[in-house]
Scaffold this active site. Structure first.
Site, mmCIF file in Angstrom:
data_model
loop_
_atom_site.group_PDB
_atom_site.id
_atom_site.type_symbol
_atom_site.label_atom_id
_atom_site.label_comp_id
_atom_site.label_asym_id
_atom_site.label_seq_id
_atom_site.Cartn_x
_atom_site.Cartn_y
_atom_site.Cartn_z
ATOM 1 C CE LYS A 1 -4.530 0.653 0.301
ATOM 2 N NZ LYS A 1 -5.558 -0.332 -0.065
HETATM 3 N N1 GLU Z 1 -7.277 -0.118 -3.307
HETATM 4 C C1 GLU Z 1 -7.990 -1.338 -3.607
HETATM 5 C C2 GLU Z 1 -8.047 -2.235 -2.393
HETATM 6 O O1 GLU Z 1 -7.905 -1.780 -1.280
HETATM 7 C C3 GLU Z 1 -7.486 -2.026 -4.857
HETATM 8 C C4 GLU Z 1 -6.063 -2.469 -4.815
HETATM 9 C C5 GLU Z 1 -5.569 -2.993 -6.170
HETATM 10 O O2 GLU Z 1 -6.344 -3.104 -7.079
HETATM 11 O O3 GLU Z 1 -4.370 -3.241 -6.252
HETATM 12 O O4 GLU Z 1 -8.299 -3.399 -2.498
#
Ligand code: GLU
Length: 428
Positions: free
Chosen positions: A117
């Protein structure tokens, strides 16, 4: 194109720490699996983290320094994957927790990624598009050494969108001397974005919510729902739930909340929110006095689709929903989980409920790697199949082990990550 506003932390209190919650869930799974303290420590600690300065020249010429992070939690199962958040609430511990949840999410739905993240601490609503572009490009350049289609693949999250992903892809590509479509997902369709990606998280939430209603023998035509958050997850979840026949009676965003016991016209509400910037003041509903009263509405289904820690030990006893389906990451603290379990409320955990986004991100990455694009119908069918299969497996584990769905999902995911780690062996 509009940027989704970053919902502010709701009712989390100053002491709330999502990393504490994520580690508590992990410790619980490790205990159920009988793993060692060494395994716990390894899984509780990010494999790699990078904190960077992001100097920004503002439109008035003054320079402001922002702070950004990228955390790669675990890469035993493949390259790391996870969103990038632009929000004033970003902290390193929050990013660490979100990265850990990504590892479990990818493992649970069996896509070959570890979790990551990123975040930059600022409120994009107070910055111009030019400024946001400069933040994005400088942040991308700063984290270039740990980014790449086979290394770490960002995607949109709170406060970021397909345009931000296009700038990231362009910055990475220009600096590496070739066009790398697979370095981010959630891109615009013109740049190799996947059909169906924009609504994928919401579509997944609704697949799982409908499966959970069936599981509880609740007829969707007689079911009511409240949705917290009207950003890229909550809005389309509300739209799809109402199209499926569920009566969505309450919706909130970061500034307010509205309700109508006869059911909200969600598509009209979406137009109102688009035009005015907020759900409050919608002609087809009444405003709540306090935004968070929505959480305690007498509904069958509650979909928290905003931020972490909104259901916590101070307020979980007030929840009257029969079913909570987590559109957000980490909306329920472990203490709230226990309170809800005791009152018989079924909580469908985030790593299952909101996995649709990363599933279609995976499809987008596969399409970029193959340079071959799938039809919308193909994306939808494969998403449905993944969500259905993960749902069935979690239900089965919860049933046979007599544990909550959160415990079942976390246990299955942690086991998958730990097995990959063990199979690879510890180097040296
Ligand atoms: N931000 C989204 C999540 O928390 C998608 C993450 C992604 O597609 O890599 O799952």
């Amino acid at each position: 194109m509009t940027l989704t506003p970053a919902p502010s932390a709701i009712g989390t209190g100053a002491a709330a720490n999502p990393l504490h919650d994520a580690r508590t869930q992990l410790a619980d799974a490790v205990a159920l699996l009988g793993y060692s303290d060494g395994m716990y420590s390894m899984l509780a600690t990010p494999r790699r983290e990078l904190t960077v300065s992001v100097p920004l020249r503002r439109d008035d010429g003054l320079v402001e320094l922002l702070i950004g992070h990228r955390v790669q939690h675990n890469m035993s199962r493949g390259p790391t994957k996870g969103g990038l958040r632009f929000s004033p609430d970003v902290t390193l511990d929050e990013v660490r927790a979100l990265a850990m949840w990504m590892s479990w999410k990818c493992a649970l739905v069996d896509i070959p990624y570890g979790g990551a993240k990123g975040g930059v601490r600022f409120d994009p609503r107070s910055y111009s598009r030019g400024e946001i572009q400069r933040v994005t490009r400088r942040y991308t350049s700063e984290i270039m050494p740990i980014l790449g289609p086979a290394t770490d693949i960002p995607a949109p999250d709170i406060g970021t969108d397909d345009q931000v992903m296009a700038w990231m892809m362009d910055t990475y590509s220009v600096n590496s001397g070739h066009t790398a479509l697979g370095v981010v997902t959630g891109k615009p369709l013109a740049l190799g974005g996947s059909k169906g990606r924009a609504i994928a998280t919401s579509a997944g939430v609704v697949h799982v919510a409908l499966a959970a209603l069936d599981h509880l023998d609740l007829k969707r035509e007689r079911t009511t729902a409240a949705v917290q958050g009207f950003g890229k997850v909550g809005r389309d979840a509300a739209v799809l739930l109402s199209r499926a026949g569920v009566r969505v009676v309450a919706v909130s965003d970061r500034d307010g909340a509205v309700h109508n016991s006869a059911g909200l016209d969600i598509e009209a509400l979406a137009r109102h929110a688009e035009a005015s910037g907020a759900v409050a003041g919608f002609a087809g509903a009444d405003d709540y006095e306090h935004r968070d009263d929505l959480l305690f509405e007498e509904v069958d289904l509650l979909v928290p689709a905003a931020v972490e820690g909104v259901l916590n030990k101070e307020n979980a006893h007030r929840v009257r929903a029969r079913l909570v389906v987590e559109g957000a990451n980490g909306p329920t603290t472990p203490e709230a989980d226990e309170l809800l379990e005791n009152t018989g409320c079924l909580v469908v955990p985030d790593i299952l409920a909101n996995a649709g986004g990363v599933v279609v991100s995976y499809f987008e990455w596969v399409q970029a790697n193959q340079a071959y694009w799938w039809s919308e119908r193909e994306v939808e069918a494969r998403l449905r199949e993944r969500m259905q299969s993960a749902w069935e497996q979690v239900v089965e584990t919860a049933r046979t082990r007599r544990i909550s769905m959160r415990r079942a999902a976390t246990l299955m995911a942690v086991e998958a990550v730990a097995s990959a780690h063990v199979a690879r062996g510890l180097y040296p």
